[in-house]
Scaffold this motif. Structure first.
Motif, short mmCIF file in Angstrom:
data_model
loop_
_atom_site.label_atom_id
_atom_site.label_comp_id
_atom_site.label_asym_id
_atom_site.label_seq_id
_atom_site.Cartn_x
_atom_site.Cartn_y
_atom_site.Cartn_z
N ALA A 1 -4.35 1.87 -18.80
CA ALA A 1 -4.94 1.10 -19.89
C ALA A 1 -6.31 1.65 -20.30
N ALA A 2 -6.90 2.50 -19.47
CA ALA A 2 -8.19 3.10 -19.79
C ALA A 2 -7.97 4.37 -20.60
N ALA A 3 -8.66 4.50 -21.72
CA ALA A 3 -8.43 5.62 -22.63
C ALA A 3 -8.83 6.96 -22.03
N ASP A 4 -9.73 6.95 -21.05
CA ASP A 4 -10.23 8.21 -20.49
C ASP A 4 -9.59 8.57 -19.16
N ILE A 5 -8.50 7.90 -18.80
CA ILE A 5 -7.84 8.15 -17.51
C ILE A 5 -6.35 8.42 -17.75
N GLU A 6 -5.83 9.43 -17.08
CA GLU A 6 -4.40 9.73 -17.13
C GLU A 6 -3.85 9.78 -15.71
N VAL A 7 -2.84 8.97 -15.44
CA VAL A 7 -2.16 9.01 -14.14
C VAL A 7 -1.11 10.11 -14.22
N VAL A 8 -1.37 11.22 -13.54
CA VAL A 8 -0.49 12.38 -13.67
C VAL A 8 0.70 12.34 -12.73
N SER A 9 0.60 11.54 -11.65
CA SER A 9 1.71 11.45 -10.70
C SER A 9 1.50 10.27 -9.77
N THR A 10 2.60 9.71 -9.29
CA THR A 10 2.57 8.73 -8.21
C THR A 10 3.68 9.10 -7.23
N CYS A 11 3.42 8.93 -5.94
CA CYS A 11 4.44 9.29 -4.96
C CYS A 11 4.09 8.66 -3.61
N ASP A 12 4.97 8.87 -2.63
CA ASP A 12 4.69 8.41 -1.27
C ASP A 12 3.99 9.53 -0.50
N GLY A 13 3.66 9.25 0.78
CA GLY A 13 2.91 10.21 1.57
C GLY A 13 3.66 11.51 1.85
N VAL A 14 4.98 11.43 1.96
CA VAL A 14 5.77 12.63 2.29
C VAL A 14 5.59 13.70 1.22
N ARG A 15 5.52 13.28 -0.04
CA ARG A 15 5.40 14.24 -1.15
C ARG A 15 3.96 14.43 -1.60
N GLY A 16 3.02 13.82 -0.88
CA GLY A 16 1.64 13.81 -1.33
C GLY A 16 1.02 15.17 -1.56
N ILE A 17 0.99 16.02 -0.54
CA ILE A 17 0.36 17.34 -0.66
C ILE A 17 1.05 18.19 -1.72
N GLU A 18 2.39 18.15 -1.72
CA GLU A 18 3.15 18.91 -2.71
C GLU A 18 2.76 18.50 -4.14
N GLN A 19 2.65 17.18 -4.38
CA GLN A 19 2.33 16.70 -5.72
C GLN A 19 0.87 16.99 -6.09
N ILE A 20 -0.04 16.93 -5.12
CA ILE A 20 -1.43 17.28 -5.41
C ILE A 20 -1.54 18.75 -5.80
N GLN A 21 -0.81 19.61 -5.08
CA GLN A 21 -0.82 21.03 -5.42
C GLN A 21 -0.23 21.27 -6.81
N ARG A 22 0.77 20.49 -7.17
CA ARG A 22 1.44 20.69 -8.46
C ARG A 22 0.59 20.20 -9.62
N TYR A 23 0.00 19.00 -9.49
CA TYR A 23 -0.68 18.38 -10.63
C TYR A 23 -2.19 18.57 -10.64
N ARG A 24 -2.78 18.98 -9.52
CA ARG A 24 -4.23 19.22 -9.44
C ARG A 24 -5.05 18.09 -10.04
N PRO A 25 -4.92 16.88 -9.51
CA PRO A 25 -5.68 15.74 -10.06
C PRO A 25 -7.17 15.86 -9.76
N ASP A 26 -7.98 15.16 -10.55
CA ASP A 26 -9.42 15.07 -10.29
C ASP A 26 -9.71 14.05 -9.20
N VAL A 27 -8.91 12.97 -9.20
CA VAL A 27 -9.11 11.86 -8.26
C VAL A 27 -7.76 11.47 -7.66
N VAL A 28 -7.76 11.21 -6.36
CA VAL A 28 -6.55 10.73 -5.68
C VAL A 28 -6.85 9.38 -5.04
N LEU A 29 -6.01 8.41 -5.33
CA LEU A 29 -6.07 7.10 -4.66
C LEU A 29 -5.00 7.14 -3.58
#
Length: 230
Positions: free
Chosen positions: A30-58
């Motif tokens: 809902a925030a105009a300056d934020i894009e959620v590039v991926s959501t996943c569980d812990g098993v796929r976490g590192i793989e998805q971070i490497q793929r999408y290169r987010p600025d922030v991870v929750l």
């Protein structure tokens, strides 16, 4: 999900519960300056971070197969790791201190208010650190228990009255925006005061400053607010 916004803060949510991931995605999208590039569980976490290169991870702290601390430990060795805020439904001091020592930029409870969550992402994307007030109490109590005999830094004596006011509110776990509102100052002025406080205390982050504020008995209501009280 990627590529919807130009120059937006790229955020990724890692949690083992699909409902939690969906909830955070709806709030942040809902925030105009934020894009959620991926959501996943812990098993796929590192793989998805490497793929999408987010600025922030929750990042969820406790997950059944690959937990948040395991992922954070892996990221701590990266040259260009994203800012990471740990998410949890509880505030266990041991896990908080571990996460902070591994380089976590924040520690947020899962019931964090939507506005605070959005602001926390912005702060971390800008290089800052965030800590929910409820979590701050746990961190500070743990540190004070381990270091109750440590002397109060002499830097407090060199602070201006306004810097002491700012330190008092940092000790309550408040961010710059809330401190600015409480003290009727601009956020940029508060930022300058916080920098001066950290320098005079010879510490590197707000958590350390908050611990000192509590240990010195400065984490109550600031002097300026007491004067305005009826």
């Amino acid at each position: 999900m990627a590529g919807r916004f130009r120059d937006a803060i790229r955020v990724m949510v890692i949690d083992d519960e699909a409902l939690v991931r969906s909830g955070f995605q709806l709030i942040l999208a809902a925030a105009a300056d934020i894009e959620v590039v991926s959501t996943c569980d812990g098993v796929r976490g590192i793989e998805q971070i490497q793929r999408y290169r987010p600025d922030v991870v929750l990042l969820d702290l406790r997950m059944p197969q690959v937990d948040g601390l395991t992922i954070l430990r892996e990221l701590s060795g990266w040259a260009h790791a994203p800012a990471v805020a740990m998410l949890t439904t509880f505030d266990t001091g041991e896990h908080i201190s571990q996460a902070l020592s591994l380089g976590a930029a924040g520690f947020l409870l899962k019931d964090t208010e939507p506005d605070h969550l959005v602001q926390a992402v912005r702060v971390m994307a800008a290089g800052g650190k965030v800590l929910s007030p409820k979590v701050t109490d746990t961190v500070i109590t743990g540190y004070l228990t381990r270091s109750s005999d440590a002397p109060v830094p002499a830097g407090i004596d060199t602070m201006t009255p306004r810097e002491r006011d700012v330190l008092a509110l940092v000790g309550q776990g408040l961010g710059n925006a809330e401190i600015a509102r409480r003290l009727h100052l601009s956020p940029s002025t508060v930022k300058d005061h916080v920098s001066a406080v950290l320098t005079k205390l010879a510490v590197t982050n707000r958590v350390q400053a908050a611990i000192i504020a509590r240990d010195a008995g400065l984490a109550g209501r600031p002097r300026s607010e007491r004067r305005r009280a009826p």
